[in-house]
Structures are given as C-alpha cells and as structure tokens.
Design an enzyme around this catalytic site. Structure first.
Site, PDB file in Angstrom:
ATOM      1  N   ARG A  29       5.104   6.955 -14.263  1.00  0.00           N
ATOM      2  CA  ARG A  29       4.242   7.505 -14.302  1.00  0.00           C
ATOM      3  C   ARG A  29       4.069   8.787 -15.910  1.00  0.00           C
ATOM      4  NH1 ARG A  29       0.948   7.366  -8.678  1.00  0.00           N
ATOM      5  NH2 ARG A  29       0.616   5.875  -7.909  1.00  0.00           N
ATOM      6  N   SER A 153      -5.742   3.565  13.666  1.00  0.00           N
ATOM      7  CA  SER A 153      -5.633   3.794  12.150  1.00  0.00           C
ATOM      8  C   SER A 153      -6.083   2.582  11.668  1.00  0.00           C
ATOM      9  CB  SER A 153      -4.729   4.317  11.669  1.00  0.00           C
ATOM     10  OG  SER A 153      -4.567   5.227  10.170  1.00  0.00           O
ATOM     11  N   SER A 206     -11.078   3.388  -1.655  1.00  0.00           N
ATOM     12  CA  SER A 206     -10.950   3.565  -3.831  1.00  0.00           C
ATOM     13  C   SER A 206      -9.992   3.094  -4.261  1.00  0.00           C
ATOM     14  CB  SER A 206     -10.411   5.354  -3.516  1.00  0.00           C
ATOM     15  OG  SER A 206      -9.415   5.378  -3.419  1.00  0.00           O
ATOM     16  N   HIS A 234     -14.616   9.745  -0.816  1.00  0.00           N
ATOM     17  CA  HIS A 234     -15.257   8.193  -1.584  1.00  0.00           C
ATOM     18  C   HIS A 234     -16.999   8.006  -2.276  1.00  0.00           C
ATOM     19  CE1 HIS A 234     -11.118   8.254  -4.135  1.00  0.00           C
ATOM     20  NE2 HIS A 234     -10.732   8.261  -2.830  1.00  0.00           N
ATOM     21  N   THR A 262     -14.288  15.901   0.661  1.00  0.00           N
ATOM     22  CA  THR A 262     -14.174  16.511  -0.972  1.00  0.00           C
ATOM     23  C   THR A 262     -14.944  17.514  -1.087  1.00  0.00           C
ATOM     24  OG1 THR A 262     -12.526  16.495  -2.273  1.00  0.00           O
ATOM     25  CG2 THR A 262     -13.282  14.980  -1.962  1.00  0.00           C
ATOM     26  N   LYS A 265     -14.859  14.991  -5.741  1.00  0.00           N
ATOM     27  CA  LYS A 265     -14.620  13.844  -6.719  1.00  0.00           C
ATOM     28  C   LYS A 265     -16.597  13.418  -7.103  1.00  0.00           C
ATOM     29  CE  LYS A 265     -10.562  11.692  -4.018  1.00  0.00           C
ATOM     30  NZ  LYS A 265     -10.005  11.891  -5.189  1.00  0.00           N
ATOM     31  N   THR A 294      -2.490  29.067   5.063  1.00  0.00           N
ATOM     32  CA  THR A 294      -2.310  29.267   3.324  1.00  0.00           C
ATOM     33  C   THR A 294      -3.828  29.702   2.815  1.00  0.00           C
ATOM     34  OG1 THR A 294      -2.348  27.314   1.244  1.00  0.00           O
ATOM     35  CG2 THR A 294      -3.415  26.971   3.050  1.00  0.00           C
ATOM     36  N   THR A 295      -3.455  30.032   1.485  1.00  0.00           N
ATOM     37  CA  THR A 295      -3.819  31.221   0.914  1.00  0.00           C
ATOM     38  C   THR A 295      -5.408  30.095   0.428  1.00  0.00           C
ATOM     39  OG1 THR A 295      -2.900  32.884   0.005  1.00  0.00           O
ATOM     40  CG2 THR A 295      -4.433  32.583  -1.115  1.00  0.00           C
ATOM     41  N   THR A 380       0.806   3.050  -5.069  1.00  0.00           N
ATOM     42  CA  THR A 380      -0.727   3.591  -4.495  1.00  0.00           C
ATOM     43  C   THR A 380      -1.495   2.128  -4.464  1.00  0.00           C
ATOM     44  OG1 THR A 380      -1.066   5.225  -6.657  1.00  0.00           O
ATOM     45  CG2 THR A 380      -2.588   4.615  -5.468  1.00  0.00           C
TER      46      THR A 380
HETATM   47  N1  PMP Z   1      -8.940  10.901   1.036  1.00  0.00           N
HETATM   48  C1  PMP Z   1      -9.039   9.705   0.447  1.00  0.00           C
HETATM   49  C2  PMP Z   1      -9.575   8.671   0.579  1.00  0.00           C
HETATM   50  C3  PMP Z   1      -8.411   9.897  -0.826  1.00  0.00           C
HETATM   51  O1  PMP Z   1      -8.713   8.937  -2.216  1.00  0.00           O
HETATM   52  C4  PMP Z   1      -7.879  11.500  -1.376  1.00  0.00           C
HETATM   53  C5  PMP Z   1      -8.246  11.631  -2.663  1.00  0.00           C
HETATM   54  N2  PMP Z   1      -7.720  10.611  -3.456  1.00  0.00           N
HETATM   55  C6  PMP Z   1      -8.365  12.360  -0.633  1.00  0.00           C
HETATM   56  C7  PMP Z   1      -8.354  12.001   0.834  1.00  0.00           C
HETATM   57  C8  PMP Z   1      -7.816  13.334  -0.921  1.00  0.00           C
HETATM   58  O2  PMP Z   1      -8.429  14.531  -1.239  1.00  0.00           O
HETATM   59  P1  PMP Z   1      -8.388  15.656  -2.656  1.00  0.00           P
HETATM   60  O3  PMP Z   1      -8.432  14.940  -3.357  1.00  0.00           O
HETATM   61  O4  PMP Z   1      -9.654  16.364  -2.195  1.00  0.00           O
HETATM   62  O5  PMP Z   1      -7.343  15.975  -2.229  1.00  0.00           O
END
Ligand code: PMP
Length: 426
Positions: A29, A153, A206, A234, A262, A265, A294-295, A380
């Site tokens: 990549r 899961s 996604s 997503h 999130t 996106k 974490t901060t 991926t």
């Molecule tokens: N869940 C899914 C299904 C995702 O595709 C992603 C990121 N590609 C995340 C969680 C993680 O989200 P973030 O990019 O906000 O860390």
C-alpha cells in the site's frame, strides 16, 4: 537510518521478508497524499447551490476528483463545520489538556454526548477518540465484566469489533454467518440458557455495501435473552429521518441496546461514540480503559463534529441528494455496461477480483484521468474479491460521473478486466 542493534535483530529480517511477500502479492500500500481543497467548496447550505460544485483535491500536484471518500456528505469541508473548529481553537486552544477525567472534558464534550444520545433516542452517550476505539474498548470492557459472556459476532464484523471481542477476558465467541438469522438463531438456541449473551453486528457493511436485518436480529435477541450491539459507522448521518442510521430508518433504534457510531464518516470530522442506557454508559465511562487512559479529543474537533451532527440532523436534503447521486451513477454504469455490485446502500463496489489488476486500475485512473479511487485488497476483503469501492456523494456532478464511466469503460476493456469473475452484478 538504522542502528546496528536493529539490523542484527531477527525482527529486522522478518520485516524485510514480510514486506517482500506483501509486494509480491500485489498488496503493497502506497499513500497518495491528497490535499483537500476546503475553500474551493461552494457554500452549500442552500440545496440549489449543490448542483454544480466539484470535489477537488490535489494529488501529485494535480487536481483530482475523489471517488473513495468516507466523508460521505462532504461535511468535513462544510463552512459551518470548519468555522466551528476555527472558533473553538480561538476560544479553547489546540489541545484538550488531558484525559477526560483529568482536565480534558470541555462543555463541548458533554454537549456532543447529549446530542448523540438524543439522535439515537438513548439515555446517554459516550465519546471516544475514534470509532475504532469505541468498538474495541466497549466490547472488551463489557465482555470482561461478568463471567461467562458469550459474544455472537457476525462473520464480517469490522476489525475494531473483533479486537474488542478477542481482547476480552473470560468470554467466549460464537461467529455466525454473515447476515444469516437462521444461523444466528441455531447458535443462540444451542448456547447455555443462563449465559449472558451479546449479539455484535453492523448495519451497513462497508465493503460489500449490504445491510443487516436489525429488527430480525433484535427479535432473536429478545427470544434468547441476548443484548444487542450495533455498529452504525457507515450509516450515521446518511440513513433515517435525522441521520440516526439504519436503526432510525427502520424505526427500531429503541430495540438496540447499544448503538455505536463515528463522527468521521457521514459527519465528516473525527471521533467515535456509543449511546445506550445511563447505567451502561456510566459503567463504561468508569471502566473502559480505552476511554479512561487517553487524552480526549481536541475541543476544535468536538466543536466541528457537534456543528456537523446538528446540521446533518436538520438537513434531510443532504441525504436525499446523496442517494439521488448514487442512483444516477448506477444508471450511468448500467447503460455503459460496466459491471458493478448492486447494493441496498450508498456503496458502489466495482469488482476486479485480482490485487494487481485492482492496483493498476486505480493507478491508471489517477495518472490518466485525474480520478482517485482506492483499490480495496486483502486483508480488507478476502483474496480474489478485490474491488474498487466507490462512494458517490452530493458533490459528484453528472460531468464527473460521465468522466468516471468513460475512464472505467476504457481501462476495464484495456485490461480485459471485465472477463474476471464478477459476484452478484446488477
Ligand atoms: N466500524 C466500521 C464498520 C468501520 O468501517 C470503521 C472504520 N473504517 C470503524 C468502525 C472505525 O471508525 P473510525 O474510522 O472512526 O475509527
């Protein structure tokens, strides 16, 4: 630069061999640095002005049109959002100043948690530094909390959910086939009746762009006494009357115990969150390592995300515009005879089914047509299912689509890529 110590270490040799392997498999990549042109975007708070903008970014000193952005609605360059960030920097400075418990909680942090809880119709919300961390930290903490948890899961769950599930102490995992309620039910029925159970799944997957049956999953959860954890990463911003995701669109948000999302996106900024009952949120706030140690997110990021969520909730036209653009693009692909995977979501996969070809296709789009479309390769997606994953959005004009269709027609013919096996085509 390398030190003798590192050169002599077996890990150095391991890395060299691993990188050679990755290159040989065609899945090395390379970054393509893209300089987004925020100031070139039109002020688009008026729907009519959306008709003619471009989606510029600069790569390799040329202007390119981006077809793979996860900033699905362009909110990251929306002036209201950008201005909110600038104002917050002036007011609060650049960094948060600490972890959430140690001087790192601003009024913006608590305001966005309340806003997100309201969006999903839940009692409370909790902000994390990313969607990845929200999944990992929440699942790991819950599944480590009591003895005997069983996590059901979905086979295609995101890496961040898997990290949380695998990282939990003392729980067991049952993987059910992707979006397969019959398999899920069989596995729930076979599990010990009294064990605490959690079903972890996503709404929009996604990479394939398919959508789960949330109502059906929640009905099974009720029948077998399981909790539900839904990743709407997503989908938030894009689905539902106010962008509350597929659970909002389907009118079943109240049936899902924990909704995760999130801010990076559909909302175009950064950060992750969960929403749930106050008890669950409080427990995680006080116990989840990934939240505590974490901060916290910088105030400017939170201010921008909050402005975005508020705007996206109000502006149904952004969602309508996106789906209109997606459908128009699919029509154009269909007319041109370009194979694509028909999905019930906004995601348009172009199957290529070979890592090297996928990389080449992406490179040629960039070099010959100034089009940026990322190749999606293993890990991926599974080997042999490599693809371009296109995400048409409100900014893609008819002219840009025509250019993309011309480019794909030419390059796919040139590379004989259409002769590759193609799953589930429109
Ligand atoms: N869940 C899914 C299904 C995702 O595709 C992603 C990121 N590609 C995340 C969680 C993680 O989200 P973030 O990019 O906000 O860390």
């Amino acid at each position: 630069m390398s030190s003798n110590h590192v050169d002599g270490h077996p890990f150095f040799r391991f890395c060299r061999t691993a990188l050679e392997d990755i290159r040989a498999q065609g899945r090395y990549r390379q970054f393509t640095p893209l300089a987004r042109q925020a100031e070139r975007y039109p002020l688009y708070d008026q729907p009519e002005t959306v008709a003619t903008p471009s989606t510029p970014a600069c790569a390799r000193d040329r202007e390119v049109v981006v077809w793979s952005s996860n900033d699905y609605l362009g909110m990251g360059v929306e002036p209201v959002v950008v201005e909110a960030a600038i104002q917050a920097i002036h007011e609060h400075g650049a960094g948060a100043g600490g972890t959430r418990n140690i001087a790192g909680t601003s009024p913006l942090h608590t305001a966005i948690e309340a806003e997100l809880a309201d969006l999903h119709g839940k009692e409370a919300g909790l902000l994390f530094v990313s969607g990845y961390v929200s999944n990992q930290a929440t699942l790991q903490t819950i599944l480590s909390s009591m003895p005997g948890w069983i996590c059901f899961s979905d086979r295609l769950n995101h890496a961040s959910m898997i990290a949380g599930i695998k990282g939990a102490r003392g729980s067991s995992t049952v993987i059910f086939e992707h979006n397969d309620l019959a398999d899920l039910e069989a596995k729930l029925a076979a599990a010990p009746k009294d064990a605490p159970k959690l079903i972890a799944f996503e709404s929009v997957y996604s990479m394939d762009g398919d959508i789960s049956d949330i109502a059906g999953t929640c009905a099974l959860a009720r029948k077998y006494g399981a909790m539900t954890y839904l990743d709407e990463v997503h989908a938030v911003g894009l689905y539902g009357e106010q962008g509350g995701g597929v659970s909002q669109r389907d009118g079943v948000a109240d049936q899902v115990d924990i909704i995760e999302g999130t801010l990076a996106k559909g909302f175009g900024v950064h950060g992750g969150y969960i929403t749930a009952t106050s008890n669950i949120v409080e427990y995680l706030r006080l116990s989840a390592s990934g939240f505590i140690f974490t901060t916290s997110l910088p105030p400017a990021v939170v201010a921008a995300a909050l402005a975005s969520v508020k705007q996206v909730r109000k502006d149904g036209w952004r969602r309508e515009r996106m789906f209109e653009r997606v459908n128009t693009f699919r029509d154009k692909l269909r007319k041109a005879g370009i194979p694509f995977t028909m999905t019930p979501s906004h995601i348009v996969p172009i199957p290529v089914c070979d890592a090297q070809r996928c990389r080449e296709l992406s490179d040629r789009l960039l070099s010959d047509y100034n089009i940026y479309a990322t190749p999606i390769n293993y890990p991926t997606v599974p080997r042999g299912t490599e693809r371009l994953r296109l995400t048409p959005g409100p900014f893609h004009t008819d002219a840009m689509m025509d250019e993309m269709v011309t480019a794909l027609s030419h390059l796919l013919r040139l590379n004989d890529l259409t002769e590759q096996p193609v799953p589930a085509m429109a």
